[in-house]
Design an enzyme around this catalytic site. Structure first.
Site, PDB file in Angstrom:
ATOM      1  N   ASN A   1      41.262  40.088  31.244  1.00  0.00           N
ATOM      2  CA  ASN A   1      42.634  40.600  31.435  1.00  0.00           C
ATOM      3  C   ASN A   1      43.298  39.994  32.665  1.00  0.00           C
ATOM      4  O   ASN A   1      44.419  40.337  33.012  1.00  0.00           O
ATOM      5  CB  ASN A   1      42.648  42.141  31.494  1.00  0.00           C
ATOM      6  CG  ASN A   1      41.904  42.672  32.702  1.00  0.00           C
ATOM      7  OD1 ASN A   1      41.525  41.921  33.611  1.00  0.00           O
ATOM      8  ND2 ASN A   1      41.696  43.978  32.737  1.00  0.00           N
ATOM      9  N   LEU A   2      42.592  39.101  33.352  1.00  0.00           N
ATOM     10  CA  LEU A   2      43.100  38.370  34.523  1.00  0.00           C
ATOM     11  C   LEU A   2      43.505  39.311  35.662  1.00  0.00           C
ATOM     12  O   LEU A   2      44.288  38.937  36.524  1.00  0.00           O
ATOM     13  CB  LEU A   2      44.254  37.430  34.141  1.00  0.00           C
ATOM     14  CG  LEU A   2      43.896  36.349  33.101  1.00  0.00           C
ATOM     15  CD1 LEU A   2      45.106  35.451  32.810  1.00  0.00           C
ATOM     16  CD2 LEU A   2      42.730  35.475  33.570  1.00  0.00           C
TER      17      LEU A   2
ATOM     18  N   GLY B   1      40.405  37.982  37.572  1.00  0.00           N
ATOM     19  CA  GLY B   1      40.037  36.608  37.205  1.00  0.00           C
ATOM     20  C   GLY B   1      41.244  35.684  37.357  1.00  0.00           C
ATOM     21  O   GLY B   1      42.359  36.134  37.631  1.00  0.00           O
TER      22      GLY B   1
ATOM     23  N   TYR C   1      30.329  52.954  42.144  1.00  0.00           N
ATOM     24  CA  TYR C   1      30.112  51.634  41.539  1.00  0.00           C
ATOM     25  C   TYR C   1      28.703  51.549  40.957  1.00  0.00           C
ATOM     26  O   TYR C   1      28.509  51.252  39.769  1.00  0.00           O
ATOM     27  CB  TYR C   1      30.352  50.531  42.588  1.00  0.00           C
ATOM     28  CG  TYR C   1      29.891  49.169  42.122  1.00  0.00           C
ATOM     29  CD1 TYR C   1      30.444  48.576  40.996  1.00  0.00           C
ATOM     30  CD2 TYR C   1      28.883  48.479  42.813  1.00  0.00           C
ATOM     31  CE1 TYR C   1      30.009  47.335  40.558  1.00  0.00           C
ATOM     32  CE2 TYR C   1      28.446  47.234  42.386  1.00  0.00           C
ATOM     33  CZ  TYR C   1      29.007  46.669  41.255  1.00  0.00           C
ATOM     34  OH  TYR C   1      28.567  45.447  40.819  1.00  0.00           O
TER      35      TYR C   1
END
Ligand code: UFG
Length: 331
Positions: free
Chosen positions: A32-33, A36, A140
């Site tokens: 989904n950038l 990234g 996390y």
């Protein structure tokens, strides 16, 4: 093989896609950038989208007959996970569940999962082997452990085989200099030291010198990105060829730790060849940092035949430094 790499435009995913493509496999990248970069997705077919989008997953799985899925997409900042746990449980747990359910519907039964040393929490002993208790101390780590647990149940109920690889400290860059680490914001030690050396930031701060280690700074097990990716490739091959099945998990590191001070010294050695130097400042401990985290990676070597090729610290730093210089030219 035809492989779906979710999160293939990120740091680890992009190196994985290159390795798979170079080995002759056909790769579809779903990213989904959000963290990234399309500049890193230079191999494979990039589909911009999210694993939360069931309709998109359904169309991808209908269009391609995947032999396996590698899943790198996740929120991965420990500090942020303490402040925004919901983001971690949604992004990591819920979206992975969505992906697994689509895989089951399309009878894709091989899954390689990015897990983490953070699933272990505060170490009870080091080096940390697979038998070490898993008691994460932040959302996390908890989110990744929940997925490991889901994978056991998906194997029992649906025969979906998986390998969870629990990374220690991923680092370094593509030896050919084409890909490397890009996080915004950057929180990882090696890129931060290199940015201090290249002038992209003023200094590097050592988070605590009063730990129970030889020089008082924290010790971590740094594993080169190429070695990390080669373990994923071996894991997928083992599942696809039927050599392994079940919900397996391996710890992935070099089995050797370096302190923060040793890392700074090593970077100084490498960058001085280019006439660069850096300013080191002293800071307080960062909450939640254990003194020492080192992997016992015996099992992954024995069972998958994994052997690190780039365990030398200077090589790791040289590759990361080459990338930092290239990226500076990029920005
Ligand atoms: N450090 C500094 N100064 C900095 C940044 C880091 O001294 O500016 C120290 C940290 O305190 C730590 C070591 O450098 O001792 C390594 O820190 P990183 O942030 O690079 O890596 P972590 O060991 O904290 O994180 C790694 C993974 C995470 C994962 C975590 C699990 O990168 O994704 O291990 O424990 F969650």
């Amino acid at each position: 093989m035809q492989v779906l790499v979710v999160g293939g435009a990120g740091y680890i995913g992009s190196h994985m896609v290159k390795q798979l493509s170079r080995a002759g496999h056909s790769v579809v990248v779903l990213d989904n950038l959000s963290t990234g970069f399309c500049e890193l997705a230079c191999y494979g077919e990039l589909v911009v989208g999210d694993s939360a989008d069931t309709a998109l997953l359904e169309s991808l799985f209908s269009k391609h007959k995947f032999d396996g899925v590698m899943h790198f997409a996740a929120a991965s900042l420990v500090g942020e996970s303490m402040q925004h746990p919901g983001k971690y449980y949604r992004n990591n747990v819920v979206n992975t569940l969505n992906l697994l359910e689509v895989m089951v519907r399309h009878e894709v039964n091989h899954f390689i999962f990015s897990s983490t040393a953070a699933t272990f929490g505060e170490p009870v002993y080091v080096p940390i082997d697979e038998a070490h208790p898993q008691q994460p101390i932040n959302p996390y780590g908890a989110s990744k452990l929940m997925i490991e647990r889901m994978l056991q149940d998906f194997y029992s109920a649906h025969g979906l085989s998986s390998v969870s690889l629990r990374y220690f400290n991923a680092c370094g860059a593509d030896p050919e200099g084409e890909l490397g680490e890009c996080h915004e914001p950057e929180t990882h030690l090696i890129p931060l030291i290199l940015q201090a050396a290249s002038g992209r930031r003023e200094s590097i701060t050592v988070f605590g010198r009063d730990y129970a280690t030889e020089d008082g700074t924290c010790i971590r097990d740094y594993i080169h990105i190429e070695d990390l990716c080669s373990a994923h490739a071996l894991a997928l091959e083992a599942l696809v060829q039927g050599k392994k099945q079940g919900a397996l998990a391996y710890n992935l590191g070099n089995g050797h730790g370096y302190s923060v001070q040793q890392m700074i010294d090593a970077v100084q050695r490498v960058v001085s060849e280019d006439g660069c130097s850096l300013i080191v400042e002293e800071g307080a401990r960062r909450p939640g940092d254990p003194a020492t985290l080192v992997a016992d990676a015996t099992l992954v070597k024995q069972e998958l035949g994994w052997q690190p090729q780039y365990a030398m610290l200077d090589i790791i730093i040289r590759h990361a430094w080459a990338w930092e210089k290239r990226r500076n030219a990029w920005l």
